[in-house]
Design a protein around this motif. Structure first.
Motif, PDB file in Angstrom:
ATOM      1  N   LEU A 148     -17.355   0.110  -8.897  1.00  0.00           N
ATOM      2  CA  LEU A 148     -16.593  -0.371  -7.732  1.00  0.00           C
ATOM      3  C   LEU A 148     -15.772   0.742  -7.090  1.00  0.00           C
ATOM      4  N   ARG A 153     -12.682   5.096  -0.221  1.00  0.00           N
ATOM      5  CA  ARG A 153     -11.879   3.875  -0.279  1.00  0.00           C
ATOM      6  C   ARG A 153     -10.383   4.198  -0.165  1.00  0.00           C
ATOM      7  N   ALA A 220     -11.788  -5.249  -7.552  1.00  0.00           N
ATOM      8  CA  ALA A 220     -12.326  -5.426  -6.198  1.00  0.00           C
ATOM      9  C   ALA A 220     -11.228  -5.855  -5.234  1.00  0.00           C
ATOM     10  N   GLU A 221     -10.386  -6.763  -5.684  1.00  0.00           N
ATOM     11  CA  GLU A 221      -9.277  -7.250  -4.871  1.00  0.00           C
ATOM     12  C   GLU A 221      -8.299  -6.134  -4.520  1.00  0.00           C
ATOM     13  N   ARG A 222      -7.988  -5.297  -5.483  1.00  0.00           N
ATOM     14  CA  ARG A 222      -7.046  -4.201  -5.242  1.00  0.00           C
ATOM     15  C   ARG A 222      -7.627  -3.170  -4.276  1.00  0.00           C
ATOM     16  N   LEU A 223      -8.955  -2.970  -4.335  1.00  0.00           N
ATOM     17  CA  LEU A 223      -9.586  -2.018  -3.408  1.00  0.00           C
ATOM     18  C   LEU A 223      -9.699  -2.624  -2.006  1.00  0.00           C
ATOM     19  N   HIS A 224      -9.843  -3.951  -1.962  1.00  0.00           N
ATOM     20  CA  HIS A 224     -10.006  -4.652  -0.695  1.00  0.00           C
ATOM     21  C   HIS A 224      -8.682  -4.819   0.033  1.00  0.00           C
ATOM     22  N   ASN A 225      -7.637  -5.114  -0.719  1.00  0.00           N
ATOM     23  CA  ASN A 225      -6.288  -5.271  -0.156  1.00  0.00           C
ATOM     24  C   ASN A 225      -5.375  -4.219  -0.765  1.00  0.00           C
TER      25      ASN A 225
END
Lengths: 249, 249
Positions: A148, A153, A220-225
């Motif tokens: 991920l 990013r 995934a959440e931390r990379l997305h937000n």
């Protein structure tokens, strides 16, 4: 005319208070500058490719220093430095370069290694050299989640606060490889740059996930937000498992 | 009724003054006995398979102790001992045995490893863990001479004086293997027993030979005329390269 000496330095992180110069004097930079000064008979500033924290090891940190003109060859500079450094810091290679080279500003990326010892007991000769995790780890999940991180990013959620905010938190990770050797998990992480404690926050997240302590999809959440604060999730893996393997130019 | 606890213990030799109990207290045996006493609330004597000198490491030293009857399982004994030992000493395995077992008297042999780092610079993370030899070594000669030790021989010339004479200096060496890994030479030495500093005297002789410092046929001569004193030839390789790998029963 001073000449620019480029050199590679390795160290055992345990006995020292990290790379960066401090009043205490017990840092790699301070000890290198003391060694240079004793040879050059004048103050010499050492520039490293990056700072490593207390306890973090380096197989090949990269640095440069402008040394006064002398008859010393790069090999003799290395030998003279090693003669006045403690044996847990070694100048491994050295050569003269032009002023176009700057250890920090010319760096194009870094390769780190992180060693996790996944067993109930840490062998005595691994003390200070790996992070012991007694809980069983789902190695397949770790491999899956490691992917991920790969790509360009925003790593804001994988950076520790250094007292000042960093504007640009976008970095490109080339690969995160997980290699197993019995109880040992060796993570290799390559990227074009790393925020403060970023590798240790990435490894902390992977181990939390693999031990079943993290919520599903947390990485995934931390990379997305990236700007959303997930205080509980920001777990920093300890310094002693981290190795700066090399700096790329 | 006391019960006999048999256990395997590993240690980093550097921080300690060797295995055997001393007034200073900073030995592996002393620290183990202190840990046992804090759990058993009485004096417990620890018997090791053999003494290792200051600086010598052990991957798996073998030992036993007679512990008072209690509800502690062997696993809990190990966990309790590790909780009070420094992290550079670890009890790796343990089980209860009958009094027929004695760590020292029942031992049938030992396997040692000796690490030589044959390069101009010793990497900082190898400090205290290998003997750095900067002179070029003739590795083929070392392999050839290593075979001279194999078999049943009188090793009087490969024993340091311990203040008292040993009557029987005949020992059987099963193998001496030399393995190369880049700059590292790893010698594995297996035998039914070893005289005081015998492994380090053997390694010292092999390195002297491979670096061209020894007279031709020196090792063969010392094995052939074991009681003849060759003071110059008795070179003891340093402790930090030596590892007790395991004890055979």
């Amino acid at each position: 005319m001073p000449r620019r000496l480029r050199f590679i330095v390795g160290y055992d992180g345990r006995p020292f208070a990290g790379w960066q110069s401090q009043a205490s004097g017990n840092t790699i930079q301070d000890l290198l500058e003391t060694a240079f000064a004793s040879i050059a008979q004048q103050r010499v500033r050492v520039h490293g490719a990056g700072r490593t924290d207390a306890g973090v090891h380096a197989l090949a940190q990269s640095a440069h220093a402008d040394v006064p003109e002398s008859r010393l060859s790069p090999e003799l500079w290395a030998a003279a430095l090693n003669a006045s450094l403690p044996p847990t810091i070694r100048v491994l290679r050295s050569r003269f370069v032009t002023e176009a080279f700057h250890a920090r500003f010319a760096a194009k990326g870094k390769l780190y290694r992180y060693r996790v010892w996944n067993d109930r007991i840490l062998p005595p000769l691994e003390f200070g050299r790996a992070w012991q995790v007694a809980r069983p780890l789902d190695r397949e999940k770790m491999r899956r989640e490691a992917k991920l991180f790969v790509g360009r990013r925003d790593f804001a959620s994988f950076a520790a606060n250094r007292g000042h905010s960093v504007d640009d938190t976008v970095r490109t990770i080339e690969f995160v490889r997980v290699r197993e050797r019995g109880p040992e998990l060796e993570l290799s992480i390559s990227g074009d740059g790393f925020l403060y404690k970023m590798v240790r926050l990435m490894v902390g997240a992977l181990v939390r996930g693999a031990s079943g302590q993290a919520a599903a999809g947390e990485i995934a959440e931390r990379l997305h937000n990236p700007k959303r604060l997930l205080a509980r999730a920001r777990f920093v893996a300890p310094a002693e498992g981290l190795y700066l393997v090399r700096v790329k130019y």
